[in-house]
Design a protein around this motif. Structure first.
Motif, PDB file in Angstrom:
ATOM      1  N   MET A  35      -5.645 -20.841  -9.988  1.00 49.43           N
ATOM      2  CA  MET A  35      -5.667 -20.032  -8.760  1.00 49.43           C
ATOM      3  C   MET A  35      -5.740 -18.545  -9.108  1.00 49.43           C
ATOM      4  SD  MET A  35      -2.783 -19.591  -5.756  1.00 49.43           S
ATOM      5  CE  MET A  35      -3.007 -21.186  -5.020  1.00 49.43           C
ATOM      6  N   ARG A  36      -6.513 -17.812  -8.291  1.00 54.31           N
ATOM      7  CA  ARG A  36      -6.580 -16.363  -8.450  1.00 54.31           C
ATOM      8  C   ARG A  36      -5.841 -15.726  -7.257  1.00 54.31           C
ATOM      9  NH1 ARG A  36      -8.395 -11.547 -11.381  1.00 54.31           N
ATOM     10  NH2 ARG A  36      -8.590 -10.000  -9.749  1.00 54.31           N
ATOM     11  N   ILE A  37      -4.975 -14.745  -7.526  1.00 54.55           N
ATOM     12  CA  ILE A  37      -4.309 -13.999  -6.449  1.00 54.55           C
ATOM     13  C   ILE A  37      -4.531 -12.514  -6.674  1.00 54.55           C
ATOM     14  CG2 ILE A  37      -2.126 -13.424  -5.307  1.00 54.55           C
ATOM     15  CD1 ILE A  37      -1.036 -16.137  -5.978  1.00 54.55           C
ATOM     16  N   ASP A  38      -5.009 -11.810  -5.637  1.00 51.32           N
ATOM     17  CA  ASP A  38      -5.090 -10.353  -5.653  1.00 51.32           C
ATOM     18  C   ASP A  38      -4.139  -9.815  -4.596  1.00 51.32           C
ATOM     19  OD1 ASP A  38      -7.455  -9.451  -7.465  1.00 51.32           O
ATOM     20  OD2 ASP A  38      -8.231 -11.192  -6.366  1.00 51.32           O
ATOM     21  N   VAL A  39      -3.387  -8.776  -4.959  1.00 55.74           N
ATOM     22  CA  VAL A  39      -2.492  -8.114  -4.009  1.00 55.74           C
ATOM     23  C   VAL A  39      -2.933  -6.656  -3.908  1.00 55.74           C
ATOM     24  CG1 VAL A  39      -0.109  -7.543  -3.419  1.00 55.74           C
ATOM     25  CG2 VAL A  39      -0.598  -9.619  -4.739  1.00 55.74           C
ATOM     26  N   ILE A  40      -3.100  -6.170  -2.683  1.00 56.11           N
ATOM     27  CA  ILE A  40      -3.491  -4.772  -2.460  1.00 56.11           C
ATOM     28  C   ILE A  40      -2.347  -4.084  -1.718  1.00 56.11           C
ATOM     29  CG2 ILE A  40      -5.229  -3.226  -1.483  1.00 56.11           C
ATOM     30  CD1 ILE A  40      -7.084  -5.808  -1.381  1.00 56.11           C
ATOM     31  N   SER A  41      -1.910  -2.922  -2.258  1.00 59.10           N
ATOM     32  CA  SER A  41      -0.717  -2.252  -1.746  1.00 59.10           C
ATOM     33  C   SER A  41      -0.784  -0.773  -2.088  1.00 59.10           C
ATOM     34  CB  SER A  41       0.513  -2.895  -2.414  1.00 59.10           C
ATOM     35  OG  SER A  41       1.657  -2.089  -2.273  1.00 59.10           O
ATOM     36  N   ILE A  42      -0.092   0.073  -1.319  1.00 59.63           N
ATOM     37  CA  ILE A  42       0.052   1.469  -1.764  1.00 59.63           C
ATOM     38  C   ILE A  42       1.284   1.626  -2.665  1.00 59.63           C
ATOM     39  CG2 ILE A  42      -1.234   2.544   0.133  1.00 59.63           C
ATOM     40  CD1 ILE A  42       1.518   3.365   1.335  1.00 59.63           C
ATOM     41  N   PHE A  43       2.069   0.552  -2.817  1.00 62.00           N
ATOM     42  CA  PHE A  43       3.226   0.561  -3.720  1.00 62.00           C
ATOM     43  C   PHE A  43       3.127  -0.574  -4.730  1.00 62.00           C
ATOM     44  CE2 PHE A  43       5.225   2.579   0.130  1.00 62.00           C
ATOM     45  CZ  PHE A  43       5.336   3.849  -0.423  1.00 62.00           C
ATOM     46  N   PRO A  44       2.146  -0.514  -5.636  1.00 58.68           N
ATOM     47  CA  PRO A  44       1.980  -1.634  -6.582  1.00 58.68           C
ATOM     48  C   PRO A  44       3.244  -1.921  -7.399  1.00 58.68           C
ATOM     49  CG  PRO A  44       0.443   0.178  -7.082  1.00 58.68           C
ATOM     50  CD  PRO A  44       1.122   0.527  -5.799  1.00 58.68           C
ATOM     51  N   ASP A  45       4.113  -0.911  -7.591  1.00 58.62           N
ATOM     52  CA  ASP A  45       5.339  -1.145  -8.372  1.00 58.62           C
ATOM     53  C   ASP A  45       6.268  -2.177  -7.726  1.00 58.62           C
ATOM     54  OD1 ASP A  45       4.449   0.676 -10.190  1.00 58.62           O
ATOM     55  OD2 ASP A  45       5.820   2.292  -9.596  1.00 58.62           O
ATOM     56  N   TYR A  46       6.181  -2.320  -6.409  1.00 59.21           N
ATOM     57  CA  TYR A  46       6.981  -3.340  -5.716  1.00 59.21           C
ATOM     58  C   TYR A  46       6.696  -4.734  -6.273  1.00 59.21           C
ATOM     59  CZ  TYR A  46       9.357  -1.760  -1.408  1.00 59.21           C
ATOM     60  OH  TYR A  46      10.220  -1.239  -0.500  1.00 59.21           O
ATOM     61  N   LEU A  47       5.454  -4.924  -6.745  1.00 59.28           N
ATOM     62  CA  LEU A  47       5.011  -6.253  -7.149  1.00 59.28           C
ATOM     63  C   LEU A  47       5.286  -6.522  -8.636  1.00 59.28           C
ATOM     64  CD1 LEU A  47       3.924  -7.609  -4.660  1.00 59.28           C
ATOM     65  CD2 LEU A  47       3.093  -5.270  -4.595  1.00 59.28           C
ATOM     66  N   ALA A  48       6.010  -5.588  -9.290  1.00 55.65           N
ATOM     67  CA  ALA A  48       6.294  -5.739 -10.731  1.00 55.65           C
ATOM     68  C   ALA A  48       7.048  -7.037 -11.002  1.00 55.65           C
ATOM     69  CB  ALA A  48       7.087  -4.541 -11.242  1.00 55.65           C
ATOM     70  N   ALA A  49       7.803  -7.526 -10.017  1.00 52.40           N
ATOM     71  CA  ALA A  49       8.588  -8.752 -10.208  1.00 52.40           C
ATOM     72  C   ALA A  49       7.690  -9.966 -10.476  1.00 52.40           C
ATOM     73  CB  ALA A  49       9.451  -9.007  -8.978  1.00 52.40           C
ATOM     74  N   LEU A  50       6.405  -9.841 -10.167  1.00 49.58           N
ATOM     75  CA  LEU A  50       5.490 -10.962 -10.407  1.00 49.58           C
ATOM     76  C   LEU A  50       5.204 -11.173 -11.897  1.00 49.58           C
ATOM     77  CD1 LEU A  50       3.028 -10.311  -7.440  1.00 49.58           C
ATOM     78  CD2 LEU A  50       4.825 -12.044  -7.585  1.00 49.58           C
ATOM     79  N   ASP A  51       5.717 -10.269 -12.743  1.00 47.18           N
ATOM     80  CA  ASP A  51       5.595 -10.467 -14.194  1.00 47.18           C
ATOM     81  C   ASP A  51       6.714 -11.369 -14.719  1.00 47.18           C
ATOM     82  OD1 ASP A  51       3.454  -8.744 -14.297  1.00 47.18           O
ATOM     83  OD2 ASP A  51       4.674  -6.990 -14.796  1.00 47.18           O
ATOM     84  N   LEU A  52       7.729 -11.644 -13.896  1.00 41.49           N
ATOM     85  CA  LEU A  52       8.952 -12.293 -14.373  1.00 41.49           C
ATOM     86  C   LEU A  52       8.984 -13.785 -14.102  1.00 41.49           C
ATOM     87  CD1 LEU A  52      11.504  -9.694 -12.925  1.00 41.49           C
ATOM     88  CD2 LEU A  52      10.488  -9.717 -15.220  1.00 41.49           C
TER      89      LEU A  52
END
Ligand code: 6GU
Length: 252
Positions: free
Chosen positions: A1-18
């Motif tokens: 699966m491919r997921i793209d997230v678009i945001s003005i606060f990409p740092d919020y999504l840092a938890a997706l590395d964990l």
């Protein structure tokens, strides 16, 4: 699966590395990218919002950066090599998710409620795109424009208001990714959890059998699997009736 997230606060999504999601990415089960919406602006101030037509409080996200960003993720996603034939009807009957059409999730408190069934449905998609709005939301024409290219799903995670779509996106991605085959080591845990059968989960206990004067229910130490299964079912029903009566089928 491919997921793209678009945001003005990409740092919020840092938890997706964990944790589980990070492992799914490392194992090649998930290809995930986070994009900064401001990279798709063309003015010096990297403007993403403006005042609402008709007046009122707050700001609205401008449509053009969204069109640029959404076009860019279509060009890199698994759909990029697909021919330009018109997008077909649902390839998975009744699911609302066409196998050959990327799904655009627009997190919004004004969306349809995201449930476990929604997570199962979206776990079948090849390409999910999350458009995280801030302020009072995204210019409505973006969803209309996107409907020619994506299966558009405005989704809410519950009846309360968050400041933007990022936290809701984290919750939805976690619920979806754990359903991808191979992501969870023991698939049995998927069938025994809350909401798997429409009811809340039964209570769980581990050692010691007696702790601070509180004993584990005898039945769980009995070794009688039939009795244990019946007891757990009763606990599920009692707990669901007490906490979430809305989940029980109506009694005639
Ligand atoms: Cl998806 N977004 C925002 N901003 N608030 C919410 C929500 C989503 N779901 C519940 N509240």
């Amino acid at each position: 699966m491919r997921i793209d997230v678009i945001s003005i606060f990409p740092d919020y999504l840092a938890a997706l590395d964990l944790s589980l999601i990070g492992k799914a990415r490392a194992a090649g089960l998930l290809d995930l990218a986070v994009h900064d919406l401001r990279d798709f602006t063309t003015d010096r101030h990297r403007t993403v919002d403006d005042t609402p037509y008709g007046g009122g409080a707050g700001m609205v996200m401008k449509p053009e950066p969204w069109a640029q960003a959404l076009t860019a993720v279509l060009d890199v996603g698994p759909d990029a090599d697909a021919d330009d034939a018109p997008l077909s009807e649902d390839a998975v009957p009744g699911s609302g998710v066409a196998a050959d059409r990327p799904v655009l999730v627009i997190p919004s408190p004004a969306g349809e409620v995201f449930r476990q069934a929604t997570a199962h449905e979206l776990a079948e998609a090849d390409h999910l795109v999350f458009a995280c709005g801030r302020y009072e939301g995204i210019d409505e024409r973006v969803a209309e424009w996107a409907a020619d290219r994506f299966a558009v799903r405005p989704l809410s995670i519950g009846d309360y208001v968050l400041n933007g779509g990022e936290v809701a996106t984290l919750a939805m991605i976690e619920a979806i990714v754990r359903l991808i085959p191979g992501v969870i080591g023991n698939p049995g845990s998927l069938t025994e959890e809350s909401h798997a059968d429409g009811l809340l989960e039964y209570p769980m206990y581990t050692k010691p059998a007696s702790w601070r004067g509180r004993d584990v229910p005898d039945v769980l130490l009995s070794g009688d699997h039939g009795r244990i299964a019946r007891w757990r079912r009763e606990e599920q029903l009692a707990r669901t009736a007490a906490r979430r009566p809305d989940l029980l089928p109506p009694v005639c």
